[in-house]
Design a protein around this motif. Structure first.
Motif: not given
Ligand SMILES: [Fe+2]
Length: 260
Positions: A86, A92-93, A90, A95
């Motif tokens: 992350l 990224i939904d 920023s 991980v």
């Protein structure tokens, strides 16, 4: 629009920017995932032209030339973004972690953590099934006839990451994040000038263009990629490390390539 190359695998290659390679992995019901979209426009144009619905973005690492298109793709398509860190994006939904299994577009994809180029670099691996060989998307970890620079990690870490990839079946198709093939092959011949598989492939690529090398296979890389050939007596002789551990030969090859 960037030229789009059909690999006869369910993958389209979109060469972008200077030498980046963006991939569209096409699954069931015209759904597709994009790997490392450094820019959005050619991805959107290709998806529209091929009547594909973009549902997922897969990031191998957070460098801008691999993530620059994510915001716009997310805004235009509502796709989900998967990545390992992350702090690097920023957007990224989800991980992802080492050995995680992801189901998307009818594919089951394994995440392989490959620290080296960055500490949170990952590769995405599709296991072989009855219809196709496996495939691995390697970002800036493993290139055709080369490997990524060590920006955050040690040569030892990269060596072990690449060993993990080398353990995949020889038939595994390799889709790297950049087209550095010709430069990598020229370097490989400086440490293994007698490697005829490299010389033959360079002749082909000189005629057909370097993108004809994509995808490579893990088996072919084991014959040609010096970073997978640290046990080669010829390479060891050329780097003056005849009896050193593989990690040390690897580190010396990486140092030489940095200066090449
Ligand atoms: Fe990178």
């Amino acid at each position: 629009m960037a030229a789009c190359i059909d690999t006869q695998y369910p993958v389209l290659v979109i060469p972008a920017m200077q030498d980046n390679l963006i991939y569209l992995l096409i699954g069931t019901d015209s759904c597709c995932a994009v790997i490392d979209p450094g820019t959005a426009e050619p991805v959107l144009e290709t998806a529209e032209q091929k009547k594909l619905t973009l549902t997922h973005v897969l990031l191998t690492h957070g460098h801008a030339d691999h993530t620059g298109g994510v915001s716009l793709l997310k805004k235009k398509t509502g796709c989900s973004v998967l990545g390992s860190d992350l702090r690097q994006s920023s957007e990224i939904d989800i991980v992802v972690q080492d050995n995680q299994l992801i189901d998307m577009c009818g594919f089951r994809i394994d995440v392989i953590a490959t620290p080296g180029h960055t500490c949170s670099s990952v590769c995405y691996y599709l296991k072989p099934d009855g219809r196709s060989a496996g495939a691995v998307f390697t970002g800036d970890t493993l290139f055709i006839c080369g490997c990524g620079r060590l920006f955050e990690c040690t040569a030892n870490q990269m060596f072990h990451s690449i060993e993990r990839l080398a353990a995949l079946p020889d038939s595994t198709r390799l889709f790297p994040g950049h087209d550095y093939t010709m430069d990598n092959m020229r370097f490989a011949l400086t440490v293994e000038p007698g490697n005829m598989a490299i010389r033959r492939q360079m002749e082909v690529l000189n005629k057909e263009g370097s993108l004809a090398a994509i995808p490579s296979s893990m088996g072919f890389e084991k014959q040609t990629n010096p970073f997978l050939r640290t046990q080669s007596p010829d390479i060891r002789r050329h780097v003056n490390l005849p009896d050193a551990p593989g990690e040390q030969v690897f580190a010396e090859l990486r140092r030489r390539k940095d200066r090449f």
